[in-house]
Design a protein around this motif. Structure first.
Motif, short mmCIF file in Angstrom:
data_model
loop_
_atom_site.label_atom_id
_atom_site.label_comp_id
_atom_site.label_asym_id
_atom_site.label_seq_id
_atom_site.Cartn_x
_atom_site.Cartn_y
_atom_site.Cartn_z
N LEU B 4 0.79 -1.10 -0.07
CA LEU B 4 -0.02 0.03 -0.11
C LEU B 4 0.85 1.23 0.09
CD1 LEU B 4 -2.99 0.95 0.18
CD2 LEU B 4 -2.66 1.20 2.78
N GLU B 5 0.72 2.06 -1.07
CA GLU B 5 1.48 3.20 -1.22
C GLU B 5 0.69 4.42 -1.15
OE1 GLU B 5 3.39 2.47 -4.83
OE2 GLU B 5 3.76 4.75 -5.14
N LYS B 6 0.90 5.50 -0.83
CA LYS B 6 0.43 6.93 -0.88
C LYS B 6 0.65 8.07 -1.72
CE LYS B 6 -3.27 9.47 1.29
NZ LYS B 6 -3.02 10.44 2.27
N ARG B 7 0.13 8.23 -2.66
CA ARG B 7 0.65 9.53 -3.57
C ARG B 7 -0.41 10.37 -3.70
NH1 ARG B 7 1.95 6.06 -9.22
NH2 ARG B 7 2.96 4.50 -8.11
N GLY B 8 -0.16 11.53 -2.80
CA GLY B 8 -1.12 12.59 -2.42
C GLY B 8 -2.27 11.99 -1.84
#
Lengths: 240, 238
Positions: B4-8
């Protein structure tokens, strides 16, 4: 507030004046009283109802400002609209909404509670605004949406993108039956459709019963009609 | 397995590795945990995009793992079916819009995973949707049919999906109303398109709780099956 006119076999119910036609208790009472008049007219089972409005708005929904200033009015507003929608669903005649302006939230539901939705394409949109204004949607609104909008993707677009649906988009989505170039043309088309229906002949009582069975789920949520089909008219509270 | 990654504003959930991304008790637990993480970190304007690497989005449950137990195979199948239900429930309950970007094939529970998202984009050139159960003789869990009925409107489309054993390519899936888009000829194209949609949804800064509540009210039957409480009581909340 609203006016009722009879033209031959057509009943024309109009939300009058230039305002937003917010569905407050007074307007709702007036609408219900006119629907009762229509229902008890002796030619009702061979007639057609057309509902339309003056001005920029068909209806911009519940009177939220009123509900905020007087919270005790929220429940009666909701229950009066439920009763009105239940009345429209059981009305022994075909119903046409000639949408000549914006219809939002409860106003959208009111329009969708008609058998036919005709709308102008040059201005105005249908808009379930709740997501944009952080409002929960009553369960009975969802019953109308589920029963009147057939495609899951269209339902998602209406409810989960708060789409502002113009007439042409509405036709594509299966929410609107047909689109016209102006308010006047929309009403004329509704009148023509109404006259065609009258010409075809229709037993309003049978029609009303069939519509009730099609929209049974809405009646369950609005007036507490239970699954067995026996009805108890209830004006308060939720089935949930 | 999955990340799980957060981009903005966007949460990107990726099924990693070049394998079939089969759902096995461990993968199921991982995915569930990442969804819970996204939920706990959600704010106004959050959006989830789920995708995968390689040829497969997901090819369904790990049948080989079930079969390796011999007489215990049925038990293992039941275990997977049961433990997967909360994944579907978590997606239906997630307080943000959800988008599945199908990089490749989606079959059986892998397809159910995709359909549990609000929007489904797939490739035009490659990848099929396939409900294999009718071919391999497996009955459908109730929540699988519930999901198909909730998300796929036409009787014909439901039959094609569940009863025909067909492998549906992008264009046909769009025509049947099963997916929203099959316009791109690469996995990157699909992901880009979903990120673009994601950003436009994020810009609305919707309240995630309200969003989830309205979403659940679109699918009352399915929510009943998933034990997700309907919380749209008619209230004084006009």
């Amino acid at each position: 507030m609203c006016s009722l006119e009879k033209r031959g076999r057509l009943f024309i119910l109009k939300l009058t004046g230039d305002g937003e036609h917010r569905l407050n208790p007074t307007l709702l009472d007036s609408l219900r009283s006119n629907i009762n008049k229509i229902r008890s007219d002796k030619s009702s089972s061979e007639s057609v109802l057309i509902t339309t409005s003056d001005g920029k708005f068909f209806s911009n929904g519940y009177d939220l400002a009123l509900a905020k200033s007087n919270p005790s009015l929220s429940v009666p507003m909701d229950s009066k609209l439920r009763s009105l929608v239940a009345d429209l669903i059981s009305l022994p005649m075909p119903t046409i909404a000639a949408v000549t302006g914006h219809a939002s939230a409860a106003g959208f539901i009111l329009a969708m509670s008609h058998d036919y939705v005709l709308m102008r394409r040059d201005r105005g949109f249908l808009y379930m605004s709740e997501l944009d204004i952080d409002l929960e949607v009553p369960a009975w609104f969802m019953a109308v949406i589920r029963l009147k909008i057939g495609s899951p993707a269209a339902r998602r677009d209406v409810m989960l993108t708060a789409a502002k649906v113009t007439a042409d988009k509405g036709v594509e989505m299966g929410v609107v039956d047909s689109a016209y170039d102006s308010a006047a043309e929309t009403v004329e088309a509704a009148v023509r459709l109404g006259e065609e229906i009258v010409r075809r002949g229709c037993d309003g009582h049978v029609y009303g019963k069939m519509r009730e069975s099609l929209l049974r789920e809405v009646l369950v949520h609005t007036i507490g009609l239970d699954e067995s089909g026996s009805s108890r008219v209830r004006n308060t509270g939720s089935k949930l | 397995m999955c990340t799980l990654e957060k981009r903005g504003d966007l949460f990107l959930l990726t099924l990693t590795g070049d394998d079939e991304h089969r759902f096995h008790p461990d993968t199921i637990a991982s995915v569930l945990s990442l969804l819970e993480q996204a939920k706990s970190q959600s704010t106004k304007g959050s959006v989830l995009i789920t995708t995968g690497h390689g040829k497969f989005f997901s090819n369904g449950f790990d049948l080989a793992w079930a079969q390796s137990a011999g007489a215990g195979a049925i038990q293992r199948m039941h275990q997977m079916v049961k433990s997967f239900k909360p994944v579907i429930a978590a997606l239906l309950d997630l307080p943000m819009p959800t988008i599945a970007a199908l990089n490749g094939h989606a079959a059986a529970s892998g397809l159910m995973f995709a359909l549990s998202h609000d929007y489904v984009f797939m490739r035009k050139d490659r990848g099929v949707l396939y409900m294999s159960e009718v071919d391999i003789g497996l009955p459908l869990p109730d929540y699988f049919s519930g999901l198909v009925v909730a998300k796929v409107g036409s009787g014909i489309a439901r039959r094609e999906l569940l009863l025909s054993g067909k492998k549906l390519k992008g264009e046909e899936a769009v025509a049947l109303g099963i997916v929203d888009s099959a316009a791109h000829d690469s996995a990157e194209g699909v992901v880009e398109a979903t990120m673009s949609l994601g950003e436009s949804l994020a810009a609305k800064k919707w309240n995630g709780e309200v969003y989830a509540s309205i979403r659940k009210s679109l699918y009352p039957e399915l929510c009943r099956m998933l034990n997700l409480t309907g919380n749209n009581l008619a209230t004084n909340n006009l």
